[in-house]
Design a protein around this motif. Sequence first.
Motif, PDB file in Angstrom:
ATOM      1  N   TRP A  36       0.880  -1.188  -0.026  1.00 51.06           N
ATOM      2  CA  TRP A  36      -0.204   0.171  -0.029  1.00 51.06           C
ATOM      3  C   TRP A  36       0.857   1.300   0.052  1.00 51.06           C
ATOM      4  N   PHE A  37       0.571   2.305  -0.745  1.00 49.36           N
ATOM      5  CA  PHE A  37       1.131   3.348  -1.071  1.00 49.36           C
ATOM      6  C   PHE A  37      -0.037   4.333  -0.726  1.00 49.36           C
ATOM      7  N   ARG A  38       0.383   5.796  -0.532  1.00 54.42           N
ATOM      8  CA  ARG A  38      -0.722   6.892  -0.164  1.00 54.42           C
ATOM      9  C   ARG A  38       0.274   8.252  -0.966  1.00 54.42           C
ATOM     10  N   GLN A  39      -0.891   8.846  -1.406  1.00 52.28           N
ATOM     11  CA  GLN A  39      -0.353  10.105  -1.967  1.00 52.28           C
ATOM     12  C   GLN A  39      -1.163  11.125  -1.662  1.00 52.28           C
ATOM     13  N   ALA A  40      -0.952  12.047  -0.982  1.00 48.80           N
ATOM     14  CA  ALA A  40      -1.734  13.403  -0.303  1.00 48.80           C
ATOM     15  C   ALA A  40      -1.515  14.575  -1.598  1.00 48.80           C
ATOM     16  N   PRO A  41      -2.654  15.402  -1.593  1.00 47.57           N
ATOM     17  CA  PRO A  41      -2.381  16.517  -2.607  1.00 47.57           C
ATOM     18  C   PRO A  41      -1.187  17.224  -2.609  1.00 47.57           C
ATOM     19  N   GLY A  42      -0.307  17.503  -3.630  1.00 46.13           N
ATOM     20  CA  GLY A  42       0.876  18.405  -3.461  1.00 46.13           C
ATOM     21  C   GLY A  42       2.027  17.697  -3.130  1.00 46.13           C
ATOM     22  N   LYS A  43       1.996  16.054  -2.677  1.00 46.37           N
ATOM     23  CA  LYS A  43       3.059  15.576  -2.206  1.00 46.37           C
ATOM     24  C   LYS A  43       3.350  14.094  -2.901  1.00 46.37           C
ATOM     25  N   GLU A  44       4.456  13.756  -2.769  1.00 45.24           N
ATOM     26  CA  GLU A  44       4.786  12.600  -3.605  1.00 45.24           C
ATOM     27  C   GLU A  44       4.221  11.243  -2.989  1.00 45.24           C
ATOM     28  N   ARG A  45       4.137  10.361  -4.080  1.00 49.40           N
ATOM     29  CA  ARG A  45       3.704   8.825  -3.315  1.00 49.40           C
ATOM     30  C   ARG A  45       4.577   8.325  -2.373  1.00 49.40           C
ATOM     31  N   GLU A  46       3.871   7.918  -1.263  1.00 49.50           N
ATOM     32  CA  GLU A  46       4.653   7.574   0.132  1.00 49.50           C
ATOM     33  C   GLU A  46       4.260   5.932   0.327  1.00 49.50           C
ATOM     34  N   PHE A  47       5.256   5.470   0.668  1.00 52.45           N
ATOM     35  CA  PHE A  47       4.986   3.889   1.072  1.00 52.45           C
ATOM     36  C   PHE A  47       4.182   4.077   2.552  1.00 52.45           C
ATOM     37  N   VAL A  48       3.379   2.951   2.620  1.00 51.70           N
ATOM     38  CA  VAL A  48       2.727   2.601   3.687  1.00 51.70           C
ATOM     39  C   VAL A  48       3.147   1.355   4.188  1.00 51.70           C
ATOM     40  N   ALA A  49       3.115   0.460   3.690  1.00 51.79           N
ATOM     41  CA  ALA A  49       3.031  -0.897   4.115  1.00 51.79           C
ATOM     42  C   ALA A  49       3.097  -2.006   2.882  1.00 51.79           C
ATOM     43  N   ALA A  50       3.909  -3.185   3.386  1.00 55.83           N
ATOM     44  CA  ALA A  50       4.191  -4.191   2.350  1.00 55.83           C
ATOM     45  C   ALA A  50       4.011  -5.626   2.772  1.00 55.83           C
ATOM     46  N   ILE A  51       3.599  -6.430   2.107  1.00 60.93           N
ATOM     47  CA  ILE A  51       3.757  -8.035   2.685  1.00 60.93           C
ATOM     48  C   ILE A  51       3.998  -8.984   1.527  1.00 60.93           C
ATOM     49  N   THR A  52       4.616  -9.916   1.777  1.00 58.55           N
ATOM     50  CA  THR A  52       4.941 -10.859   1.040  1.00 58.55           C
ATOM     51  C   THR A  52       3.710 -11.936   0.843  1.00 58.55           C
ATOM     52  N   TRP A  53       3.637 -12.365  -0.592  1.00 57.84           N
ATOM     53  CA  TRP A  53       2.380 -13.097  -0.783  1.00 57.84           C
ATOM     54  C   TRP A  53       2.357 -14.385  -0.126  1.00 57.84           C
ATOM     55  N   SER A  54       3.752 -14.898  -0.329  1.00 62.10           N
ATOM     56  CA  SER A  54       4.020 -16.348   0.369  1.00 62.10           C
ATOM     57  C   SER A  54       4.840 -15.850   1.570  1.00 62.10           C
ATOM     58  N   GLY A  55       4.199 -16.479   2.617  1.00 62.03           N
ATOM     59  CA  GLY A  55       5.231 -16.349   4.003  1.00 62.03           C
ATOM     60  C   GLY A  55       4.419 -15.032   4.766  1.00 62.03           C
ATOM     61  N   GLY A  56       3.903 -14.016   4.120  1.00 61.38           N
ATOM     62  CA  GLY A  56       3.288 -12.938   5.012  1.00 61.38           C
ATOM     63  C   GLY A  56       4.512 -12.191   5.867  1.00 61.38           C
ATOM     64  N   ARG A  57       5.524 -12.047   5.255  1.00 59.98           N
ATOM     65  CA  ARG A  57       6.374 -11.247   5.955  1.00 59.98           C
ATOM     66  C   ARG A  57       6.032  -9.695   5.653  1.00 59.98           C
ATOM     67  N   THR A  58       6.228  -8.687   6.269  1.00 60.15           N
ATOM     68  CA  THR A  58       5.540  -7.426   6.530  1.00 60.15           C
ATOM     69  C   THR A  58       6.452  -6.393   6.818  1.00 60.15           C
ATOM     70  N   TYR A  59       6.263  -5.176   6.397  1.00 61.38           N
ATOM     71  CA  TYR A  59       7.312  -4.128   6.400  1.00 61.38           C
ATOM     72  C   TYR A  59       6.478  -2.877   6.390  1.00 61.38           C
ATOM     73  N   TYR A  60       6.751  -1.912   7.249  1.00 55.84           N
ATOM     74  CA  TYR A  60       5.781  -0.732   7.795  1.00 55.84           C
ATOM     75  C   TYR A  60       6.763   0.486   7.599  1.00 55.84           C
ATOM     76  N   ALA A  61       6.098   1.549   7.120  1.00 55.26           N
ATOM     77  CA  ALA A  61       6.652   2.907   7.142  1.00 55.26           C
ATOM     78  C   ALA A  61       6.511   3.210   8.828  1.00 55.26           C
TER      79      ALA A  61
END
Length: 123
Positions: A36-61
């Motif tokens: 998941w990424f997000r983008q607010a008005p006037g700002k660059e796209r920002e990383f929010v969170a990620a997950i591996t499909w296999s194994g379900g490892r996660t990573y958060y901003a």
Amino acid sequence: QVQLVESGGGLVQAGDSLRLSCAASGRTFSYYTMAWFRQAPGKEREFVAAITWSGGRTYYADAVKGRFTISRDTAANTIYLQMNSLKPEDTAVYYCAAGSSGLSRRPGAYDYWGQGTQVTVSS
């Protein structure tokens, strides 16, 4: 043809919760990372969170760690973003993405993108 379709956005008050969904189709995502990424008005796209499909490892901003949770339902080919304790600064368009480069916070590491869903948090 790969499709990522987000849903679940809306207008909420500060402190409320929302759950976003991303339905994925068009290929096997077993070796992919979903994010998941997000983008607010006037700002660059920002990383929010990620997950591996296999194994379900996660990573958060750091900005969302402890408040947001990313998860996946492999049978339903869907990923989720549970957002709790929402703040006005979380207001943005939220995008789902899929990539084959492993857990990454770089938008360039993701090959496929959804159209986005608006999340607005009022104070």
